[in-house]
Design a protein around this motif. Sequence first.
Motif, short mmCIF file in Angstrom:
data_model
loop_
_atom_site.label_atom_id
_atom_site.label_comp_id
_atom_site.label_asym_id
_atom_site.label_seq_id
_atom_site.Cartn_x
_atom_site.Cartn_y
_atom_site.Cartn_z
N GLU A 159 21.33 62.88 55.51
CA GLU A 159 22.48 62.66 54.63
C GLU A 159 22.28 63.33 53.27
OE1 GLU A 159 24.33 58.68 52.95
OE2 GLU A 159 24.47 58.77 55.14
N ALA A 160 21.10 63.17 52.71
CA ALA A 160 20.82 63.77 51.40
C ALA A 160 20.83 65.29 51.48
CB ALA A 160 19.47 63.29 50.88
N GLY A 161 20.22 65.85 52.52
CA GLY A 161 20.17 67.30 52.67
C GLY A 161 21.56 67.90 52.85
N ALA A 162 22.37 67.29 53.69
CA ALA A 162 23.72 67.81 53.95
C ALA A 162 24.58 67.74 52.69
CB ALA A 162 24.37 67.02 55.08
N THR A 163 24.48 66.64 51.96
CA THR A 163 25.27 66.48 50.74
C THR A 163 24.84 67.48 49.67
OG1 THR A 163 25.58 64.14 51.21
CG2 THR A 163 25.94 64.84 48.93
N PHE A 164 23.54 67.66 49.51
CA PHE A 164 23.01 68.57 48.50
C PHE A 164 23.39 70.01 48.85
CE2 PHE A 164 19.00 70.02 46.08
CZ PHE A 164 19.71 70.15 44.90
N VAL B 203 11.90 67.32 44.25
CA VAL B 203 12.99 66.36 44.28
C VAL B 203 12.44 65.09 44.92
CG1 VAL B 203 15.33 65.90 45.08
CG2 VAL B 203 14.65 68.24 44.58
N SER B 204 12.54 63.97 44.19
CA SER B 204 11.94 62.75 44.70
C SER B 204 12.64 61.51 44.18
CB SER B 204 10.46 62.70 44.29
OG SER B 204 9.87 61.50 44.70
N GLY B 205 12.51 60.45 44.93
CA GLY B 205 13.02 59.16 44.50
C GLY B 205 12.08 58.47 43.52
N HIS B 206 10.89 59.04 43.32
CA HIS B 206 9.93 58.47 42.37
C HIS B 206 10.38 58.76 40.94
CE1 HIS B 206 6.85 57.45 45.32
NE2 HIS B 206 7.07 58.61 45.89
N SER B 207 10.25 57.78 40.09
CA SER B 207 10.49 57.98 38.67
C SER B 207 9.47 58.99 38.14
CB SER B 207 10.33 56.66 37.93
OG SER B 207 10.17 56.89 36.55
N ALA B 208 9.86 59.74 37.14
CA ALA B 208 8.95 60.74 36.56
C ALA B 208 7.69 60.10 35.98
CB ALA B 208 9.68 61.54 35.48
N LYS B 209 7.67 58.79 35.86
CA LYS B 209 6.49 58.09 35.33
C LYS B 209 5.54 57.66 36.44
CE LYS B 209 9.14 56.48 31.43
NZ LYS B 209 10.34 55.71 31.32
N ASP B 210 5.97 57.71 37.70
CA ASP B 210 5.11 57.31 38.81
C ASP B 210 3.99 58.31 39.02
OD1 ASP B 210 6.77 55.16 39.24
OD2 ASP B 210 7.75 56.00 41.01
N VAL B 211 2.90 57.85 39.59
CA VAL B 211 1.73 58.70 39.82
C VAL B 211 2.07 59.91 40.67
CG1 VAL B 211 -0.56 58.77 40.87
CG2 VAL B 211 0.12 56.79 39.53
N ALA B 212 2.84 59.71 41.75
CA ALA B 212 3.20 60.82 42.64
C ALA B 212 4.02 61.86 41.88
CB ALA B 212 3.99 60.31 43.84
N ALA B 213 4.88 61.42 41.02
CA ALA B 213 5.72 62.33 40.25
C ALA B 213 4.90 63.09 39.22
CB ALA B 213 6.84 61.57 39.57
N VAL B 214 3.97 62.42 38.58
CA VAL B 214 3.14 63.06 37.57
C VAL B 214 2.38 64.22 38.18
CG1 VAL B 214 1.14 62.74 36.05
CG2 VAL B 214 2.97 61.04 36.08
N GLU B 215 1.84 64.04 39.38
CA GLU B 215 1.13 65.11 40.08
C GLU B 215 2.07 66.28 40.37
OE1 GLU B 215 -1.90 67.29 41.74
OE2 GLU B 215 -2.06 65.45 40.57
N ILE C 1 20.29 62.71 42.31
CA ILE C 1 20.26 63.87 41.43
C ILE C 1 21.33 63.75 40.34
CG2 ILE C 1 20.66 66.37 41.35
CD1 ILE C 1 19.33 66.47 44.12
N ASP C 2 20.89 63.94 39.13
CA ASP C 2 21.76 63.94 37.96
C ASP C 2 22.39 65.34 37.86
OD1 ASP C 2 21.85 64.76 34.89
OD2 ASP C 2 22.23 62.60 35.04
N LEU C 3 23.71 65.41 37.91
CA LEU C 3 24.40 66.70 37.91
C LEU C 3 24.16 67.50 36.63
CD1 LEU C 3 27.77 65.90 39.68
CD2 LEU C 3 25.73 67.00 40.61
N ALA C 4 24.06 66.84 35.51
CA ALA C 4 23.80 67.54 34.25
C ALA C 4 22.42 68.21 34.30
CB ALA C 4 23.90 66.58 33.07
N MET C 5 21.42 67.49 34.82
CA MET C 5 20.07 68.05 34.93
C MET C 5 20.07 69.21 35.93
SD MET C 5 16.97 68.19 34.01
CE MET C 5 16.47 66.71 33.19
N LEU C 6 20.76 69.04 37.05
CA LEU C 6 20.87 70.11 38.05
C LEU C 6 21.47 71.36 37.41
CD1 LEU C 6 20.66 71.20 40.94
CD2 LEU C 6 22.90 70.17 41.38
N ASN C 7 22.55 71.19 36.66
CA ASN C 7 23.18 72.34 36.00
C ASN C 7 22.25 73.01 35.01
OD1 ASN C 7 25.68 72.53 37.29
ND2 ASN C 7 26.50 70.85 36.08
N ARG C 8 21.44 72.23 34.30
CA ARG C 8 20.47 72.82 33.37
C ARG C 8 19.45 73.67 34.12
NH1 ARG C 8 21.23 67.97 30.48
NH2 ARG C 8 19.46 66.90 31.40
N ILE C 9 18.97 73.16 35.24
CA ILE C 9 18.00 73.91 36.04
C ILE C 9 18.64 75.18 36.59
CG2 ILE C 9 16.68 73.90 38.19
CD1 ILE C 9 16.06 70.92 37.56
#
Length: 120
Positions: free
Chosen positions: A13-18, A82-94, A107-115
Amino acid sequence: MGKHILIVEDYLEAGATFKELLELLGHDVKWVLNGQSAIQQLEEKAFDLVFMDLNLPDMHGVVLLKQVQDKGLGPNTQFIAVSGHSAKDVAAVEAIKVFDHYLEKPIDLAMLNRILSRTA
């Protein structure tokens, strides 16, 4: 002008929508479900951006990125975790240490547009 984008996402679902969203924004998008398929695609074609889920069925996204780099694939490609982990989580930090960008799900559309605009 649209970018050549690879999505590596096993959640259908996520892949198709993205994929649909990026195509609506005018980009040429290929979507694969696992790390091995991503490596195959990168061996066959140059991509401007790769949006990669961290929790893939066959390997972690950080491991996949390391394999891609070790093979010399995508030298001019921007890799976005791209992850469901918050940027503060250990997995995200790595992931933040090794990827060019990090996007949290949903996914935040504003952040996506910036990227997308930074990689023009």
